[in-house]
Scaffold this active site. Structure first.
Site, PDB file in Angstrom:
ATOM      1  N   GLY A   1     -15.206 -15.452   5.176  1.00 32.18           N
ATOM      2  CA  GLY A   1     -14.081 -14.655   4.748  1.00 32.18           C
ATOM      3  C   GLY A   1     -12.348 -14.682   4.503  1.00 32.18           C
TER       4      GLY A   1
ATOM      5  N   LYS B   1      -0.756  -9.259  -0.181  1.00 32.78           N
ATOM      6  CA  LYS B   1       0.753 -10.382  -0.393  1.00 32.78           C
ATOM      7  C   LYS B   1       1.206 -10.370  -1.838  1.00 32.78           C
ATOM      8  CE  LYS B   1      -3.009 -12.231   0.234  1.00 32.78           C
ATOM      9  NZ  LYS B   1      -3.454 -12.810   1.434  1.00 32.78           N
TER      10      LYS B   1
ATOM     11  N   GLU C   1      -9.654 -15.577  -1.439  1.00 33.86           N
ATOM     12  CA  GLU C   1      -9.182 -14.404  -2.470  1.00 33.86           C
ATOM     13  C   GLU C   1     -10.239 -13.406  -2.604  1.00 33.86           C
ATOM     14  OE1 GLU C   1      -6.658 -12.689  -1.278  1.00 33.86           O
ATOM     15  OE2 GLU C   1      -6.686 -13.715   0.109  1.00 33.86           O
TER      16      GLU C   1
ATOM     17  N   GLY D   1     -10.269  -5.011   7.243  1.00 37.11           N
ATOM     18  CA  GLY D   1     -10.290  -3.955   7.422  1.00 37.11           C
ATOM     19  C   GLY D   1     -11.681  -3.289   8.357  1.00 37.11           C
TER      20      GLY D   1
ATOM     21  N   LYS E   1       3.106 -15.107  -0.765  1.00 36.57           N
ATOM     22  CA  LYS E   1       3.658 -15.030   0.623  1.00 36.57           C
ATOM     23  C   LYS E   1       5.218 -15.754   0.861  1.00 36.57           C
ATOM     24  CE  LYS E   1      -1.279 -15.137   2.345  1.00 36.57           C
ATOM     25  NZ  LYS E   1      -2.028 -16.834   2.616  1.00 36.57           N
TER      26      LYS E   1
ATOM     27  N   VAL F   1     -13.264  -1.184   3.892  1.00 38.78           N
ATOM     28  CA  VAL F   1     -13.267  -2.030   5.448  1.00 38.78           C
ATOM     29  C   VAL F   1     -14.227  -2.889   4.719  1.00 38.78           C
ATOM     30  CG1 VAL F   1     -14.773  -1.073   7.601  1.00 38.78           C
ATOM     31  CG2 VAL F   1     -14.181   0.663   6.041  1.00 38.78           C
TER      32      VAL F   1
HETATM   33  N1  LIG Z   1      -9.774 -12.176   4.496  1.00 37.43           N
HETATM   34  C1  LIG Z   1      -8.817 -12.532   4.923  1.00 37.43           C
HETATM   35  O1  LIG Z   1      -8.794 -13.794   6.461  1.00 37.43           O
HETATM   36  C2  LIG Z   1      -6.669 -12.322   4.365  1.00 37.43           C
HETATM   37  C3  LIG Z   1      -5.906 -12.915   4.938  1.00 37.43           C
HETATM   38  C4  LIG Z   1      -4.910 -11.759   5.085  1.00 37.43           C
HETATM   39  C5  LIG Z   1      -4.678 -10.533   4.259  1.00 37.43           C
HETATM   40  N2  LIG Z   1      -6.039 -10.548   3.585  1.00 37.43           N
HETATM   41  C6  LIG Z   1      -5.991  -9.270   2.220  1.00 37.43           C
HETATM   42  O2  LIG Z   1      -6.081  -8.105   2.839  1.00 37.43           O
HETATM   43  C7  LIG Z   1      -6.758  -7.466   1.879  1.00 37.43           C
HETATM   44  C8  LIG Z   1      -8.498  -7.643   1.916  1.00 37.43           C
HETATM   45  O3  LIG Z   1      -8.632  -7.797   2.575  1.00 37.43           O
HETATM   46  P1  LIG Z   1     -10.579  -8.551   2.372  1.00 37.43           P
HETATM   47  O4  LIG Z   1     -10.768  -9.726   2.946  1.00 37.43           O
HETATM   48  O5  LIG Z   1     -10.807  -7.789   3.171  1.00 37.43           O
HETATM   49  O6  LIG Z   1     -11.092  -8.192   1.713  1.00 37.43           O
HETATM   50  P2  LIG Z   1     -12.936  -8.355   1.379  1.00 37.43           P
HETATM   51  O7  LIG Z   1     -13.355  -7.936   0.386  1.00 37.43           O
HETATM   52  O8  LIG Z   1     -13.586  -7.987   2.610  1.00 37.43           O
HETATM   53  O9  LIG Z   1     -13.083  -6.298   1.459  1.00 37.43           O
HETATM   54  C9  LIG Z   1     -12.207  -5.586   0.605  1.00 37.43           C
HETATM   55  C10 LIG Z   1     -13.027  -3.652   1.352  1.00 37.43           C
HETATM   56  O10 LIG Z   1     -12.556  -2.497  -0.069  1.00 37.43           O
HETATM   57  C11 LIG Z   1     -13.023  -2.035  -0.664  1.00 37.43           C
HETATM   58  N3  LIG Z   1     -13.067  -1.555  -2.113  1.00 37.43           N
HETATM   59  C12 LIG Z   1     -12.679  -2.199  -3.014  1.00 37.43           C
HETATM   60  N4  LIG Z   1     -12.313  -1.233  -3.750  1.00 37.43           N
HETATM   61  C13 LIG Z   1     -12.331   0.395  -3.309  1.00 37.43           C
HETATM   62  C14 LIG Z   1     -12.193   1.496  -3.582  1.00 37.43           C
HETATM   63  N5  LIG Z   1     -12.009   1.688  -5.133  1.00 37.43           N
HETATM   64  N6  LIG Z   1     -11.924   2.293  -2.530  1.00 37.43           N
HETATM   65  C15 LIG Z   1     -12.513   1.937  -1.532  1.00 37.43           C
HETATM   66  N7  LIG Z   1     -12.777   0.638  -1.134  1.00 37.43           N
HETATM   67  C16 LIG Z   1     -12.686  -0.321  -2.261  1.00 37.43           C
HETATM   68  C17 LIG Z   1     -14.838  -3.368  -0.642  1.00 37.43           C
HETATM   69  O11 LIG Z   1     -15.751  -2.255  -0.312  1.00 37.43           O
HETATM   70  C18 LIG Z   1     -14.416  -3.891   0.695  1.00 37.43           C
HETATM   71  O12 LIG Z   1     -15.293  -3.664   1.868  1.00 37.43           O
HETATM   72  C19 LIG Z   1      -6.489  -8.080   0.599  1.00 37.43           C
HETATM   73  O13 LIG Z   1      -5.403  -7.920   0.227  1.00 37.43           O
HETATM   74  C20 LIG Z   1      -6.023 -10.056   1.395  1.00 37.43           C
HETATM   75  O14 LIG Z   1      -5.413 -10.456   0.680  1.00 37.43           O
HETATM   76  C21 LIG Z   1      -7.058 -11.139   3.444  1.00 37.43           C
HETATM   77  N1  LIG Z   2      -7.002 -16.082   1.418  1.00 34.75           N
HETATM   78  C1  LIG Z   2      -5.756 -16.407   2.082  1.00 34.75           C
HETATM   79  C2  LIG Z   2      -6.394 -15.125   3.129  1.00 34.75           C
HETATM   80  C3  LIG Z   2      -5.157 -14.549   3.798  1.00 34.75           C
HETATM   81  O1  LIG Z   2      -4.156 -14.540   3.539  1.00 34.75           O
HETATM   82  C4  LIG Z   2      -5.503 -17.971   2.624  1.00 34.75           C
HETATM   83  O2  LIG Z   2      -6.635 -17.876   2.293  1.00 34.75           O
HETATM   84  O3  LIG Z   2      -5.042 -17.862   3.470  1.00 34.75           O
END
Ligand SMILES: NC(=O)c1ccc[n+]([C@@H]2O[C@H](COP(=O)([O-])OP(=O)(O)OC[C@H]3O[C@@H](n4cnc5c(N)ncnc54)[C@H](O)[C@@H]3O)[C@@H](O)[C@H]2O)c1
Ligand SMILES: N[C@@H](CCO)C(=O)O
Ligand code: NA
Length: 436
Positions: A187, A105, A190, A15, A205, A11
């Site tokens: 946010g 990804k 990565e 999330g 990707k 989350v």
């Molecule tokens: N941030 C973006 O814009 C974006 C866009 C597209 C895809 N993604 C992908 O989405 C995924 C999440 O990215 P994000 O930016 O939300 O990351 P984030 O770091 O904000 O969130 C990850 C969450 O996972 C939780 N977590 C970590 N280990 C855990 C465990 N063992 N059990 C339960 N919870 C756990 C953390 O507490 C954290 O809240 C990644 O694969 C990322 O590549 C992110």
């Molecule tokens: N870190 C990635 C998140 C989206 O996949 C980006 O900047 O495009």
């Protein structure tokens, strides 16, 4: 019909956005899906932070496996990231007969072949729209909208963080490190931002898109990648003087020799739409033989835009949850027993045009030496400008070549760098016309 129960793993940025969108648009989503979609459980490292976001009525736990294997959960949504615990959780969910939605990804590009095979075996679906270009429905376009076409090439700005950095550097003259810190704060980046700026994320990707476009397995290990960290403000400026913008592009092209799979900073003519895609926005061009060139544009990262794709996948999976597995859209657009075995081309065999910047001692005959070497490698020049240098008695020669196979450019560069009149190393950037 009884509601479909969702379990959220992670989350954080995405999330949290997913929980927000599911709640905010619950009524409309239910009208589309044909049944209510209920967020039932969530796992996160910080339990209080997760509770504050998901609200009452959602069981928040620390152990992701308790969610992935829970008998009441129908769809497991993995938004933790990485290939460690996330991979174990996804496989545990599949083995427990759950459908999976993920934005990861890296996981799919590196372990997708194994994950999709396991899902196939268990009769469940792994949906991943959010994994490529965030909120842009590019997976759906490649898998369904363009399924009539022989896809020739794809070129995309598919890393929001890099595009944000390049834009801020150009428009505001901001320093690389400052803009990266801002992208992290927003946010976009990565967990390890090296993945953004050195091209890994874009290559993940691109690997996924190439698999969907050509019906080939994921081959991330064969992708060529080069990021933006070595790009200088000077080359960005010279490119602009010549009528080009520099973007970090992921390019895949099907050629007679093999499939190109490459990520690198690329000069694009400034009049192309894609050259004007700025900030965190992403854009993907897809060229199909029937449809011609198409382009998809939107937010490539960020909480709500990415959640838009995650929730759309949850709706899709809800609709197909009752369908016969035989009649589902295949994970990689092509039937899993009909994947092709196309070789990925090494970068030295890729054909492109090039931007070369050479530092020379400003004396008669230097230009002739350069052009002689280029001609000897069969490289013809499209444009050439000479610039003064900060160092006295030195000059910079910037030249653009016509299309040529990269190994010839590398051979010419080695000879140019060996000249007495050339100082330092030659800067090489690739150029693409992208004119469909
Ligand atoms: N941030 C973006 O814009 C974006 C866009 C597209 C895809 N993604 C992908 O989405 C995924 C999440 O990215 P994000 O930016 O939300 O990351 P984030 O770091 O904000 O969130 C990850 C969450 O996972 C939780 N977590 C970590 N280990 C855990 C465990 N063992 N059990 C339960 N919870 C756990 C953390 O507490 C954290 O809240 C990644 O694969 C990322 O590549 C992110
Ligand atoms: N870190 C990635 C998140 C989206 O996949 C980006 O900047 O495009
Ligand atoms: Na997407």
């Amino acid at each position: 019909m009884k509601p479909i129960n969702v379990g959220l793993l992670g989350v954080g940025t995405v999330g949290g956005g997913t929980a927000t969108v599911l709640k905010r648009n619950a009524a409309e989503i239910s009208r589309r899906a044909g049944r209510d979609i209920v967020l039932k459980m969530a796992a996160n490292l910080d339990l209080d932070a997760a509770r504050a976001i998901v609200g009452d009525g959602v069981d928040v736990v620390a152990d992701g496996f308790a969610v992935a294997r829970h008998p009441d959960i129908d769809i497991v949504v993995e938004l933790i990231g990485g290939t460690g615990i996330a991979k174990e959780l996804v496989l545990a969910a599949i083995d427990s007969g759950k459908h999976v939605v993920t934005a990861n990804k890296k996981l799919l590009a590196e372990h997708g072949n194994e994950i999709f095979a396991r899902a196939q075996e268990k009769g469940v679906t792994v949906a991943f729209e959010a994994a490529v270009a965030g909120g842009i429905p590019i997976i759906k376009a490649l898998r369904e909208g363009l399924s009539a076409n022989h896809i020739e090439w794809i070129a995309g700005i598919i890393n929001g963080t890099s595009n944000f950095i390049l834009t801020e550097m150009r428009d505001k003259g901001s320093a690389f490190a400052d803009v990266l810190a801002e992208a992290q704060r927003l946010g976009y980046a990565e967990a390890d931002p090296t993945f953004d700026i050195e091209g890994h994320d874009a290559a993940h990707k691109l690997t996924i898109m190439a698999a969907l476009a050509y019906g080939i397995p994921m081959q991330f290990d064969k992708a060529y990648l080069e990021g933006i960290s070595k790009l200088t403000a000077r080359d960005i400026r010279y490119a602009e003087e010549l009528g080009y913008r520099i973007k970090l592009l992921g390019i895949t092209r099907r050629t007679d020799k093999g499939v190109e799979l490459r990520v690198h900073p690329t000069l694009i003519p400034e009049k192309r739409l894609i050259a004007n895609v700025d900030g965190v926005m992403n854009a993907v061009m897809v060229k199909g033989d029937a449809v011609g060139a198409t382009m998809y544009y939107g937010a490539g990262a960020g909480s709500l835009p990415t959640a838009s794709a995650v929730v759309a996948d949850i709706v899709d999976v809800t609709r197909l949850a009752t369908a016969d597995p035989e009649h589902r859209v295949p994970h990689l657009a092509f039937q899993p027993d009909r994947l092709a075995d196309l070789a990925i081309l090494p970068i030295s065999e890729v054909e492109s045009s090039y931007y070369l910047r050479v530092n020379v001692i400003d004396r008669a005959g230097v230009l002739a030496e350069l052009t002689r070497i280029l001609a000897s490698e069969g490289i013809s020049i499209e444009a050439l400008i000479q610039k003064g240098s900060e160092r006295e008695a030195e000059a910079e020669i910037v030249l653009l070549t016509h299309r040529v196979v990269e190994k010839h450019v590398n051979a010419a560069i080695a000879q140019i760098e060996a000249l007495d009149s050339v100082t330092g190393s030659v800067t090489k950037l690739r150029m693409e016309a992208l004119n469909g």
